[in-house]
Design a protein around this motif. Structure first.
Motif, mmCIF file in Angstrom:
data_model
loop_
_atom_site.group_PDB
_atom_site.id
_atom_site.type_symbol
_atom_site.label_atom_id
_atom_site.label_comp_id
_atom_site.label_asym_id
_atom_site.label_seq_id
_atom_site.Cartn_x
_atom_site.Cartn_y
_atom_site.Cartn_z
ATOM 1 N N MET A 49 8.779 0.556 1.397
ATOM 2 C CA MET A 49 8.743 1.015 0.007
ATOM 3 C C MET A 49 8.387 -0.121 -0.952
ATOM 4 O O MET A 49 7.750 0.116 -1.993
ATOM 5 C CB MET A 49 10.090 1.631 -0.363
ATOM 6 C CG MET A 49 10.440 2.882 0.427
ATOM 7 S SD MET A 49 9.171 4.178 0.382
ATOM 8 C CE MET A 49 9.271 4.706 -1.327
ATOM 9 N N GLU A 50 8.765 -1.352 -0.615
ATOM 10 C CA GLU A 50 8.369 -2.489 -1.436
ATOM 11 C C GLU A 50 6.848 -2.636 -1.442
ATOM 12 O O GLU A 50 6.240 -2.924 -2.484
ATOM 13 C CB GLU A 50 9.033 -3.763 -0.919
ATOM 14 C CG GLU A 50 8.695 -5.012 -1.700
ATOM 15 C CD GLU A 50 9.162 -4.971 -3.149
ATOM 16 O OE1 GLU A 50 8.544 -5.673 -3.979
ATOM 17 O OE2 GLU A 50 10.140 -4.249 -3.448
ATOM 18 N N LYS A 51 6.233 -2.408 -0.274
ATOM 19 C CA LYS A 51 4.771 -2.482 -0.212
ATOM 20 C C LYS A 51 4.125 -1.343 -0.997
ATOM 21 O O LYS A 51 3.077 -1.535 -1.620
ATOM 22 C CB LYS A 51 4.321 -2.440 1.251
ATOM 23 C CG LYS A 51 2.855 -2.782 1.431
ATOM 24 C CD LYS A 51 2.493 -2.961 2.892
ATOM 25 C CE LYS A 51 1.041 -3.363 3.050
ATOM 26 N NZ LYS A 51 0.663 -3.549 4.482
ATOM 27 N N LYS B 24 -1.720 0.483 6.388
ATOM 28 C CA LYS B 24 -2.772 -0.520 6.583
ATOM 29 C C LYS B 24 -4.165 0.082 6.430
ATOM 30 O O LYS B 24 -5.052 -0.517 5.825
ATOM 31 C CB LYS B 24 -2.648 -1.142 7.973
ATOM 32 C CG LYS B 24 -1.399 -1.970 8.215
ATOM 33 C CD LYS B 24 -1.335 -2.383 9.684
ATOM 34 C CE LYS B 24 -0.053 -3.131 9.995
ATOM 35 N NZ LYS B 24 0.078 -3.432 11.446
ATOM 36 N N THR B 25 -4.366 1.275 7.017
ATOM 37 C CA THR B 25 -5.705 1.863 7.075
ATOM 38 C C THR B 25 -6.039 2.729 5.870
ATOM 39 O O THR B 25 -7.198 3.055 5.642
ATOM 40 C CB THR B 25 -5.854 2.712 8.345
ATOM 41 O OG1 THR B 25 -4.881 3.772 8.312
ATOM 42 C CG2 THR B 25 -5.630 1.872 9.590
ATOM 43 N N LYS B 26 -5.006 3.132 5.119
ATOM 44 C CA LYS B 26 -5.184 4.005 3.941
ATOM 45 C C LYS B 26 -5.739 5.381 4.319
ATOM 46 O O LYS B 26 -6.388 6.056 3.522
ATOM 47 C CB LYS B 26 -6.118 3.363 2.911
ATOM 48 C CG LYS B 26 -5.705 1.976 2.463
ATOM 49 C CD LYS B 26 -4.423 2.026 1.690
ATOM 50 C CE LYS B 26 -4.101 0.693 1.041
ATOM 51 N NZ LYS B 26 -3.367 -0.220 1.879
ATOM 52 N N THR B 27 -5.478 5.811 5.549
ATOM 53 C CA THR B 27 -5.915 7.138 5.969
ATOM 54 C C THR B 27 -4.976 7.680 7.034
ATOM 55 O O THR B 27 -4.372 6.923 7.790
ATOM 56 C CB THR B 27 -7.356 7.097 6.533
ATOM 57 O OG1 THR B 27 -7.747 8.427 6.921
ATOM 58 C CG2 THR B 27 -7.454 6.188 7.742
ATOM 59 N N ARG B 28 -4.851 9.027 7.077
ATOM 60 C CA ARG B 28 -4.098 9.678 8.140
ATOM 61 C C ARG B 28 -5.025 10.381 9.129
ATOM 62 O O ARG B 28 -4.570 11.007 10.069
ATOM 63 C CB ARG B 28 -3.124 10.720 7.553
ATOM 64 C CG ARG B 28 -2.079 10.161 6.615
ATOM 65 C CD ARG B 28 -0.931 11.152 6.428
ATOM 66 N NE ARG B 28 -1.386 12.484 6.108
ATOM 67 C CZ ARG B 28 -1.533 12.959 4.873
ATOM 68 N NH1 ARG B 28 -1.260 12.190 3.840
ATOM 69 N NH2 ARG B 28 -1.944 14.192 4.676
ATOM 70 N N GLN B 29 -6.336 10.284 8.889
ATOM 71 C CA GLN B 29 -7.313 10.958 9.733
ATOM 72 C C GLN B 29 -7.529 10.187 11.034
ATOM 73 O O GLN B 29 -7.916 9.018 11.024
ATOM 74 C CB GLN B 29 -8.640 11.111 8.991
ATOM 75 C CG GLN B 29 -8.553 12.006 7.761
ATOM 76 C CD GLN B 29 -8.095 13.410 8.109
ATOM 77 O OE1 GLN B 29 -8.668 14.064 8.989
ATOM 78 N NE2 GLN B 29 -7.063 13.881 7.419
#
Length: 484
Positions: free
Chosen positions: A85-87, A352-357
């Motif tokens: 959550m800090e990130k 890290k990847t900014k995606t769930r795909q």
């Protein structure tokens, strides 16, 4: 007691949103909950049962099993939440001032689950389950974007309908028990109900059980009441998804097991609820095959896996043999550990990847080897691959189907699990290998390996079952199959 610690901690979170304050309060709460919960579990298993506050709170082996799960997953998830959550704050996903509300609602959620497994009263169990709905609705919609709000509304509507069914079932049981036990809390006390089980109005009990299993089944995620689950799990913060899948579903199943234990002692016998649970279990397992094979969203994939495993548990408990119930009780623990780990490591991966795909994630091994290693272990554990403990627990359940004359069901269950394994293998291999995107940050701290701890426990329990755990699970079996 740990319930009071959780509530006080939740209120204390609202005082400040400073990082050092939130960390200190979370660490202190985890220590106090672990010490008080550990003492309660020890007293319960050594004595067979444990009362607190003149019997207001009561624990037996089944309570101790669920309490163990809640405490272990709470420690794991809260520790992960602090960094996660800090990130999220640093990446402008939410303002720092909202962090205290995140921890407030997550500790209220934990307190409600602790209440569910601490009370001997089926009415208060219902209140606790309802409390989890209120707390988790705000956590599911915590990011306040369109999809998160839609998921929260879908979750609260479907689960409220389900919990209303459970309330009706509870009222019917009260109507059946009140003439025998009095117009008070004793009429819903599962310590008292077995004494009059054979004298309860059979029609009222039958309807009560039916409404309750369906109602709580919506919260468990049985098909076809599972529609809220993939949306809620995919939109909630990953630590919340871990708590939902690893603990909340099991708490709702715990409520069903209390009714199952009672119904076995009435004139209904063991087959009535057993057949209902086995039907839900097989249907849930069968339908998840298709969803898992075609899934493209990583967190929704794990959500559908949770429905699958709840189906496995329903099969085991529904069979009603000592061996199958032992295996299901072990599987409840192992699935919680495995799924919490997967939601945590995949939550980190999505950050890290900014995606769930799934199709957009490639080359994990080449840039994040520690994450890749944990994902491989998680894949083997969640699909019940030897030597992981989930293989042992599933084997006890599946062999039970053949031993009591259900070879066709056993064949289809094994077939469904095999196809699900192939689906998970395909999805994970795509992500682990290949050429990674240039936009992915490289490197990861060695501390990432700390996230593997639950999987190591699942692996250990596949190789060796300590005598103390075996005795505890045997006590659980006696509670479920024999009442109090």
């Amino acid at each position: 007691m740990f319930i009071g610690v959780a509530v006080i901690t939740a209120v204390g979170m609202l005082i400040s949103a400073k990082d050092t304050y939130l960390k200190f309060l979370n660490y202190l709460a985890l220590v106090l909950v672990t010490l008080s919960g550990g003492w309660t579990i020890r007293q319960t298993l050594s004595q067979g049962s444990y009362e607190y506050g003149s019997g207001i709170l009561y624990f037996d082996a089944l309570s101790a099993l669920l309490l163990s799960v809640i405490i272990m997953i709470t420690i794991y998830v809260i520790l992960f939440s602090i960094g996660y959550m800090e990130k999220e704050v640093q990446e402008k996903q939410l303002p720092r001032t909202r962090l205290k509300w995140y921890y407030f609602w997550i500790w209220i959620f934990i307190a409600a689950m602790l209440l569910v497994v601490s009370t001997p009263n089926l009415g208060i169990v219902w209140l606790g389950i309802e409390g989890t709905t209120l707390a988790t609705t705000l956590l599911v919609g915590f990011y306040r974007n369109k999809k998160a709000v839609e998921a929260a509304w879908k979750y609260v509507i479907l689960c409220t309908v389900g919990i209303s069914f459970a309330l009706l079932g509870t009222m019917l049981l009260f109507a059946a028990a009140a003439p025998l036990l009095g117009q008070n809390l004793s009429a819903l006390d599962w310590r008292m109900l077995p004494r009059v089980a054979q004298h309860l109005d059979l029609n009222l009990v039958r309807l009560g059980v039916l409404f309750t299993v369906i109602g709580y089944g919506a919260k468990v995620g049985f098909v076809p009441m599972h529609a809220w689950l993939p949306d809620a799990h995919s939109q909630a913060p990953s630590p919340v998804s871990a708590l939902l899948s690893a603990v909340l579903l099991n708490c709702a199943l715990y409520a069903i097991l209390r009714w199952y234990s009672l119904a076995r002692l009435t004139a209904l016998g063991p087959e009535f609820v057993g057949k209902i649970l086995m039907s839900f279990g097989l249907i849930s397992l069968a339908l998840m095959v298709g969803f898992i094979l075609v899934q493209r969203d990583l967190k929704r994939l794990l959500a559908y896996s949770s429905v699958e495993h709840m189906g496995i548990l329903a099969l085991g408990f529904g069979l009603g043999t000592s061996e199958a119930v032992w295996g299901a009780s072990l599987h409840l623990l192992l699935h919680a550990l495995t799924k919490a780990n997967l939601f945590v490591i995949i939550g980190s991966l999505v950050q890290k990847t900014k995606t769930r795909q799934i199709s957009r994630i490639r080359g994990i091994f080449s840039i994040w080897p520690y994450t890749g290693l944990i994902l491989v272990l998680g894949l083997l554990a969640i699909t019940g691959t030897p030597p992981f403990g989930t293989f042992r627990s599933e084997l006890y359940i599946l062999t039970g189907l053949f031993k009591i004359g259900h070879p066709v069901l056993g064949f289809f269950a094994i077939l469904f699990l095999t196809v699900i394994f192939a689906g998970f293998l395909q999805h994970f291999l795509q992500m682990l290998f290949g050429k990674p995107s240039s936009r992915f940050p490289s490197g990861e701290p060695v501390t990432t390996l700390a996230l593997v701890m639950p999987l190591l426990l699942v692996l250990f329990l596949g190789l060796f079952i300590p005598q103390s755990l075996n005795q505890a699970l045997n006590q659980v079996v006696k509670v479920i199959l024999g009442g109090v």
